[in-house]
Design an enzyme around this catalytic site. Structure first.
Site, PDB file in Angstrom:
ATOM      1  N   TYR A  26      45.418  66.453  48.323  1.00  0.00           N
ATOM      2  CA  TYR A  26      44.982  65.147  47.812  1.00  0.00           C
ATOM      3  C   TYR A  26      43.695  65.309  46.998  1.00  0.00           C
ATOM      4  O   TYR A  26      43.596  64.833  45.866  1.00  0.00           O
ATOM      5  CB  TYR A  26      44.747  64.196  48.991  1.00  0.00           C
ATOM      6  CG  TYR A  26      44.267  62.809  48.597  1.00  0.00           C
ATOM      7  CD1 TYR A  26      45.109  61.919  47.930  1.00  0.00           C
ATOM      8  CD2 TYR A  26      42.967  62.388  48.898  1.00  0.00           C
ATOM      9  CE1 TYR A  26      44.666  60.648  47.574  1.00  0.00           C
ATOM     10  CE2 TYR A  26      42.526  61.120  48.548  1.00  0.00           C
ATOM     11  CZ  TYR A  26      43.372  60.254  47.896  1.00  0.00           C
ATOM     12  OH  TYR A  26      42.938  58.995  47.537  1.00  0.00           O
TER      13      TYR A  26
ATOM     14  N   SER B 182      39.033  59.081  43.480  1.00  0.00           N
ATOM     15  CA  SER B 182      38.515  58.898  44.841  1.00  0.00           C
ATOM     16  C   SER B 182      37.169  59.612  44.901  1.00  0.00           C
ATOM     17  O   SER B 182      36.899  60.477  44.057  1.00  0.00           O
ATOM     18  CB  SER B 182      39.489  59.556  45.828  1.00  0.00           C
ATOM     19  OG  SER B 182      38.898  59.697  47.098  1.00  0.00           O
TER      20      SER B 182
HETATM   21  N1  LIG Z   1      42.245  53.191  50.294  1.00  0.00           N
HETATM   22  C1  LIG Z   1      41.346  54.141  50.095  1.00  0.00           C
HETATM   23  O1  LIG Z   1      40.505  54.453  50.970  1.00  0.00           O
HETATM   24  C2  LIG Z   1      41.306  54.859  48.771  1.00  0.00           C
HETATM   25  C3  LIG Z   1      40.143  55.570  48.463  1.00  0.00           C
HETATM   26  C4  LIG Z   1      40.083  56.260  47.259  1.00  0.00           C
HETATM   27  C5  LIG Z   1      41.152  56.226  46.398  1.00  0.00           C
HETATM   28  N2  LIG Z   1      42.274  55.519  46.711  1.00  0.00           N
HETATM   29  C6  LIG Z   1      43.373  55.527  45.747  1.00  0.00           C
HETATM   30  O2  LIG Z   1      43.721  54.200  45.438  1.00  0.00           O
HETATM   31  C7  LIG Z   1      45.065  54.141  44.988  1.00  0.00           C
HETATM   32  C8  LIG Z   1      45.773  52.997  45.690  1.00  0.00           C
HETATM   33  O3  LIG Z   1      45.820  53.265  47.077  1.00  0.00           O
HETATM   34  P1  LIG Z   1      45.678  52.119  48.196  1.00  0.00           P
HETATM   35  O4  LIG Z   1      44.458  52.412  48.938  1.00  0.00           O
HETATM   36  O5  LIG Z   1      45.901  50.798  47.632  1.00  0.00           O
HETATM   37  O6  LIG Z   1      46.884  52.565  49.172  1.00  0.00           O
HETATM   38  P2  LIG Z   1      48.292  51.863  49.506  1.00  0.00           P
HETATM   39  O7  LIG Z   1      48.040  50.537  50.096  1.00  0.00           O
HETATM   40  O8  LIG Z   1      49.044  52.876  50.278  1.00  0.00           O
HETATM   41  O9  LIG Z   1      48.943  51.663  48.064  1.00  0.00           O
HETATM   42  C9  LIG Z   1      49.468  52.758  47.354  1.00  0.00           C
HETATM   43  C10 LIG Z   1      50.239  52.223  46.175  1.00  0.00           C
HETATM   44  O10 LIG Z   1      50.775  53.333  45.433  1.00  0.00           O
HETATM   45  C11 LIG Z   1      52.160  53.120  45.259  1.00  0.00           C
HETATM   46  N3  LIG Z   1      52.913  54.369  45.210  1.00  0.00           N
HETATM   47  C12 LIG Z   1      52.961  55.353  46.143  1.00  0.00           C
HETATM   48  N4  LIG Z   1      53.838  56.283  45.785  1.00  0.00           N
HETATM   49  C13 LIG Z   1      54.379  55.895  44.603  1.00  0.00           C
HETATM   50  C14 LIG Z   1      55.365  56.419  43.742  1.00  0.00           C
HETATM   51  N5  LIG Z   1      56.022  57.552  44.025  1.00  0.00           N
HETATM   52  N6  LIG Z   1      55.676  55.747  42.612  1.00  0.00           N
HETATM   53  C15 LIG Z   1      55.052  54.577  42.316  1.00  0.00           C
HETATM   54  N7  LIG Z   1      54.113  54.019  43.089  1.00  0.00           N
HETATM   55  C16 LIG Z   1      53.789  54.674  44.221  1.00  0.00           C
HETATM   56  C17 LIG Z   1      52.586  52.298  46.466  1.00  0.00           C
HETATM   57  O11 LIG Z   1      53.762  51.550  46.170  1.00  0.00           O
HETATM   58  P3  LIG Z   1      55.253  51.856  46.686  1.00  0.00           P
HETATM   59  O12 LIG Z   1      55.160  52.480  48.033  1.00  0.00           O
HETATM   60  O13 LIG Z   1      55.887  50.498  46.655  1.00  0.00           O
HETATM   61  O14 LIG Z   1      55.809  52.776  45.639  1.00  0.00           O
HETATM   62  C18 LIG Z   1      51.404  51.362  46.610  1.00  0.00           C
HETATM   63  O15 LIG Z   1      51.549  50.259  45.755  1.00  0.00           O
HETATM   64  C19 LIG Z   1      45.647  55.524  45.279  1.00  0.00           C
HETATM   65  O16 LIG Z   1      45.681  56.279  44.091  1.00  0.00           O
HETATM   66  C20 LIG Z   1      44.669  56.132  46.253  1.00  0.00           C
HETATM   67  O17 LIG Z   1      44.637  57.538  46.185  1.00  0.00           O
HETATM   68  C21 LIG Z   1      42.363  54.847  47.880  1.00  0.00           C
END
Ligand SMILES: NC(=O)c1ccc[n+]([C@@H]2O[C@H](COP(=O)([O-])OP(=O)(O)OC[C@H]3O[C@@H](n4cnc5c(N)ncnc54)[C@H](OP(=O)(O)O)[C@@H]3O)[C@@H](O)[C@H]2O)c1
Length: 264
Positions: A154, A141
Site C-alpha cells: 500500500y 496518503s
Molecule cells: N481512510 C483513510 O484513513 C485513508 C487515509 C489515506 C488515504 N486514503 C485513501 O482514500 C481513498 C478512499 O478510501 P476511503 O478511506 O474512502 O475507503 P473506503 O471507504 O474503503 O472507499 C474506497 C473506495 O474505493 C473504491 N474502490 C476500491 N476498489 C476499487 C476498484 N477495483 N475499482 C473502483 N473503485 C474501487 C470503493 O468502491 P467499490 O468497492 O464500490 O469499488 C470505494 O468507493 C483511497 O485511495 C485510500 O487509499 C484513505
C-alpha cells in the site's frame, strides 16, 4: 479553480468514505457529478445524499479492468458534454506482513491504487490537453510520504503515485492543467474493513486508529480547499502529519518511532 458551480467533476471511489463525502460537498457547490466505483447500489446511495440528484450521473467501473477504462472515459465525457475535474480517489489498503504476503496481493493493490488510477488519468489527459484546461487530483496518503508496517504494498503504491503525478504536473503545466496530491492521515471510513490481509481477503474489521480518524466530511472540505488553491500537495491529518516532518528532518528518530508503532 475558484468555483465549481456548473463544473463537471468525475470522482472515483464515490461509493464510500472519502469519495462519497467529496461527492456530497461538490454537490453543495453546484457541480455536475460523475460518480464511479464498482458497487452500483452504493453509488445510488451516494447520489441520494447529494444536493440535486439531477446533476449526478453514475458510471460504475473497476479500476483493475484497465482495458475498459477508455470506453468508460468516452462515456464520462458524453454525460455532461465535457469534464473539468478528475478526482482519482478509489483505492484499497493493506494489513499484512510482507513476509506472509504473496506477490499476487502486492500486484492487486498496485493494479487498483497505481495502474488503474494512472490508466484512467491517461485516458482523460488528451481531452484536458486539447482544451488547455483541467484539474487532476489523486488521493495518496501520509503513507505515500513514509513507510509503515503491515502496509508495504500500500505504501509503495502511494509513493509511486507521487512519482507519477509530480512528473506529470511538470509535463502539463503549460496546458493549464493542475495536479494536486492529497495525503490524508487516518480518516474514519471503511478503509480498514476493506484492506487486504496477507491471504488477499478483506480484513473485515475497523482499526482503532481509523475509528479515531478525521470524519470524511471534514476531510472533503479541506480536500476541496486544496483544489481551489491548486496546491501541488496537501497533508491532512492529526499527529501523522507531524511524522512527515520528523521523517524529513530526523530520519533516524523516525525509524525508531515507526518500528515501535503498534501494528493493527
Ligand atoms: N481512510 C483513510 O484513513 C485513508 C487515509 C489515506 C488515504 N486514503 C485513501 O482514500 C481513498 C478512499 O478510501 P476511503 O478511506 O474512502 O475507503 P473506503 O471507504 O474503503 O472507499 C474506497 C473506495 O474505493 C473504491 N474502490 C476500491 N476498489 C476499487 C476498484 N477495483 N475499482 C473502483 N473503485 C474501487 C470503493 O468502491 P467499490 O468497492 O464500490 O469499488 C470505494 O468507493 C483511497 O485511495 C485510500 O487509499 C484513505
Amino acid at each position: 479553480m475558484n468555483s465549481y458551480q456548473n463544473k463537471t467533476v468525475w470522482i472515483t471511489g464515490a461509493s464510500s468514505g472519502i469519495g462519497r463525502a467529496l461527492a456530497i460537498e461538490f454537490s453543495k457547490l453546484g457541480a455536475n457529478l460523475i460518480l464511479s466505483a464498482r458497487n452500483n447500489e452504493k453509488l445510488i446511495e451516494t447520489r441520494s445524499l447529494c444536493e440535486d440528484i439531477k446533476l449526478v450521473k453514475l458510471l460504475p467501473l473497476d479500476l483493475g479492468e484497465f482495458n475498459l477504462l477508455k470506453e468508460k472515459t468516452i462515456e464520462a465525457l458524453s454525460l455532461f458534454e465535457g469534464l473539468d475535474v478528475l478526482i482519482n480517489n478509489g483505492g484499497i489498503s493493506q494489513r499484512g506482513l510482507a513476509v506472509e504476503t504473496p506477490l499476487s496481493v502486492d500486484k492487486r493493490i498496485f493494479d487498483i491504487n497505481y495502474f488503474g488510477t494512472v490508466a484512467l488519468t491517461k485516458e482523460v489527459l488528451p481531452y484536458f490537453i486539447k482544451k488547455k484546461s483541467g484539474q487532476i487530483a489523486v488521493t495518496s496518503s501520509v503513507v505515500g510520504k513514509f513507510g509503515s508496517p503491515v502496509r508495504t504494498a500500500y505504501a509503495a503504491s502511494k509513493h509511486a503515485l507521487h512519482g507519477f503525478y509530480d512528473s506529470l504536473r511538470a509535463e502539463i503545466h503549460d496546458y493549464n492543467i493542475g495536479v494536486t496530491i492529497i495525503c490524508p492521515g487516518p480518516i474514519n471510513t471503511s478503509i480498514s474493513e476493506n484492506a487486504l490481509t496477507a491471504s488477499g481477503d478483506k480484513q473485515n474489521k475497523k482499526d482503532p486508529a481509523i475509528a479515531d480518524g478525521i470524519a470524511p466530511e471534514v476531510l472533503a472540505k479541506k480536500y476541496i480547499k486544496a483544489l481551489r488553491k491548486n496546491k501541488r500537495e496537501a497533508w491532512i491529518g492529526k499527529k501523522e502529519v507531524f511524522a512527515i516532518y520528523v521523517k524529513r528532518f530526523f530520519p533516524g528518530l523516525f525509524a525508531r518511532i515507526i518500528r515501535n508503532v503498534k501494528v493493527t
